[in-house]
Write a protein that holds these residues in place. Structure first.
Motif, PDB file in Angstrom:
ATOM      1  N   ALA A 223     -15.325 -10.770  18.208  1.00 17.75           N
ATOM      2  CA  ALA A 223     -16.718 -10.329  17.885  1.00 17.75           C
ATOM      3  C   ALA A 223     -16.969  -8.922  18.358  1.00 17.75           C
ATOM      4  CB  ALA A 223     -17.871 -11.285  18.168  1.00 17.75           C
ATOM      5  N   CYS A 224     -17.629  -8.286  17.921  1.00 20.45           N
ATOM      6  CA  CYS A 224     -18.102  -6.838  18.458  1.00 20.45           C
ATOM      7  C   CYS A 224     -19.555  -6.805  18.143  1.00 20.45           C
ATOM      8  CB  CYS A 224     -17.344  -5.728  17.586  1.00 20.45           C
ATOM      9  SG  CYS A 224     -15.818  -5.643  18.121  1.00 20.45           S
ATOM     10  N   MET A 225     -20.411  -6.468  19.158  1.00 19.95           N
ATOM     11  CA  MET A 225     -21.903  -6.049  19.070  1.00 19.95           C
ATOM     12  C   MET A 225     -22.323  -4.690  19.393  1.00 19.95           C
ATOM     13  SD  MET A 225     -24.881  -8.193  21.420  1.00 19.95           S
ATOM     14  CE  MET A 225     -24.207  -7.785  22.868  1.00 19.95           C
ATOM     15  N   GLU A 226     -22.905  -4.405  18.425  1.00 19.75           N
ATOM     16  CA  GLU A 226     -23.463  -3.116  18.350  1.00 19.75           C
ATOM     17  C   GLU A 226     -25.202  -2.957  18.364  1.00 19.75           C
ATOM     18  OE1 GLU A 226     -23.573   1.212  15.744  1.00 19.75           O
ATOM     19  OE2 GLU A 226     -22.363  -0.449  15.403  1.00 19.75           O
TER      20      GLU A 226
ATOM     21  N   LEU B 185     -23.637  -7.394  14.393  1.00 20.85           N
ATOM     22  CA  LEU B 185     -22.427  -8.336  14.968  1.00 20.85           C
ATOM     23  C   LEU B 185     -21.549  -8.168  13.861  1.00 20.85           C
ATOM     24  CD1 LEU B 185     -24.304 -11.508  15.895  1.00 20.85           C
ATOM     25  CD2 LEU B 185     -23.261  -9.706  17.462  1.00 20.85           C
ATOM     26  N   PHE B 186     -20.267  -7.908  14.395  1.00 21.09           N
ATOM     27  CA  PHE B 186     -19.301  -7.812  13.534  1.00 21.09           C
ATOM     28  C   PHE B 186     -18.032  -8.663  13.891  1.00 21.09           C
ATOM     29  CE2 PHE B 186     -20.688  -3.511  13.789  1.00 21.09           C
ATOM     30  CZ  PHE B 186     -20.849  -3.083  12.292  1.00 21.09           C
TER      31      PHE B 186
ATOM     32  N   THR C  99     -14.349  -4.157  15.378  1.00 21.76           N
ATOM     33  CA  THR C  99     -13.439  -4.679  14.504  1.00 21.76           C
ATOM     34  C   THR C  99     -14.296  -5.913  13.923  1.00 21.76           C
ATOM     35  OG1 THR C  99     -12.643  -5.829  16.334  1.00 21.76           O
ATOM     36  CG2 THR C  99     -11.478  -3.986  15.733  1.00 21.76           C
ATOM     37  N   GLY C 100     -13.589  -6.237  12.627  1.00 18.70           N
ATOM     38  CA  GLY C 100     -14.252  -7.380  12.017  1.00 18.70           C
ATOM     39  C   GLY C 100     -14.828  -6.765  10.582  1.00 18.70           C
ATOM     40  N   ASP C 101     -14.577  -7.747   9.406  1.00 18.54           N
ATOM     41  CA  ASP C 101     -15.037  -7.510   8.314  1.00 18.54           C
ATOM     42  C   ASP C 101     -16.291  -7.916   7.836  1.00 18.54           C
ATOM     43  OD1 ASP C 101     -12.727  -5.951   8.006  1.00 18.54           O
ATOM     44  OD2 ASP C 101     -11.652  -7.731   6.916  1.00 18.54           O
TER      45      ASP C 101
END
Length: 337
Positions: free
Chosen positions: A249-252, A260-261, A287-289
């Motif tokens: 997971a990626c958090m912006e 959240l990605f 990253t993450g769709d």
């Protein structure tokens, strides 16, 4: 760690074996880099030149475009760690050589991010003196242990990550009555594991943000880190990544919301899901769709707790954090020829 075959209500131990050649281990990992570490292969047996007279077993590029060095041994050996540290310093002094190799393999449009260099050692075991040595050195090095079994299963486990520390931020660990919240203390410790040696810090992502967004970010952070003790927090320039062997997971953190990605398939998200967007063909940080944009705890809760379509909590059936491909994994090998 023993594993067992199940036949009806009977268990039979699966015998351990080893690779005939060290090259067999190397070749298997190189052909499955994306599956195991979510990295792109760059080069094998990469020469460090006549002066340094060495060969790096495997070079790769991480999902965040960081250089990756991988070294292997089919027996317990202190030489593995020494070689890896030597190559770490070599690549930091020879960035141009690595970038040329990346462009030849992956294309001229690929840019290398030198904010971090990932060093991975893979061996059947490590001596306690080696574990102590890498801890004292403080270099960003990962030690992975493998077990090969007679049923062609491969077990990989991360046993040490030298970038980890036990710092904790008291600002997020203290409750309103002044007592330390044990959940937040533990989350803070784990969140600081990578932060101590990273180029960027988590607090930088919160600068200039409102109290509400900072509180929401803390809630999301605590939830993700609390899912599994092996999850690391890796602050980047524009976002924060959460990973095991690869990003999950990626958090912006934005001014009015948090993006959240997630490593989910857009096809698994029900039509009409709130705050969701398919970003498969849309450029974004991390990253993450699958993207979720939340601006309150109430909007985050359906993302975190809905089942089975948005499975972020530990569940045997499906969720991105349950698949731990390298931290605690047993991968099936192809049949022997």
């Amino acid at each position: 760690m023993p594993i067992f075959d199940i036949s009806g209500d009977k268990l039979s131990a699966v015998e351990q074996k080893n690779f005939a050649l060290e090259k067999d281990l190397q070749s298997l990992i190189e052909k499955n880099l994306e599956t195991v570490f979510n990295c792109r292969f760059v080069a094998s047996e990469f020469s460090t030149g006549a002066q340094h007279a060495g060969r790096i077993d495997s070079l790769a590029l991480s999902e965040e475009d960081n250089p990756v060095i991988i070294e292997y041994k089919k027996v317990e050996s202190s030489e593995l760690i020494n070689q890896s540290l030597f190559y770490l310093h070599w690549i930091q002094d020879h960035k141009g050589d690595f970038e040329i190799a990346v462009q030849k393999r992956l294309g001229s449009g690929v840019k290398v991010d030198w904010s971090d260099v990932r060093v991975i050692c893979i061996a059947p075991n490590y001596k306690k003196y080696d574990l102590h040595a890498v801890q004292v050195m403080g270099a960003n090095i990962e030690l992975w242990k493998y077990r090969l079994f007679s049923n062609n299963s491969l077990y990989l486990e991360e046993v040490f990550h030298a970038a980890k520390s036990a710092a904790v931020s008291t600002s997020t660990a203290t409750t309103e009555n002044g007592y330390k919240n044990p959940v937040m203390v533990e989350a803070g410790k784990k969140a600081a594991l990578t932060r101590a040696t990273a180029t960027y810090t988590f607090d930088e992502r919160l600068e200039g943000k409102s109290d509400g967004i900072q509180e929401l970010t803390a809630i999301i952070r605590e939830f993700i880190i609390g899912l599994d003790e092996s999850i690391e927090e890796v602050p980047k320039k524009f976002y924060v990544a959460y990973k095991i062997s690869q990003n999950i997971a990626c958090m912006e953190v934005k001014g009015k919301n948090v993006k959240l990605f997630l490593k989910l398939k857009p096809s698994d998200i029900p039509e009409g899901t709130k705050n969701y967007r398919d970003v498969t063909s849309i450029g974004h940080y991390g990253t993450g769709d699958v993207e979720f944009t939340v601006s309150s705890e109430a909007e985050f809760e359906p993302v975190a707790y809905s089942r089975p379509s948005l499975p972020l909590i530990p569940d045997e059936s499906c969720h991105p954090f349950h698949a731990k491909p390298a931290t605690d994994s047993t991968a099936k090998l192809p049949p022997e020829q």
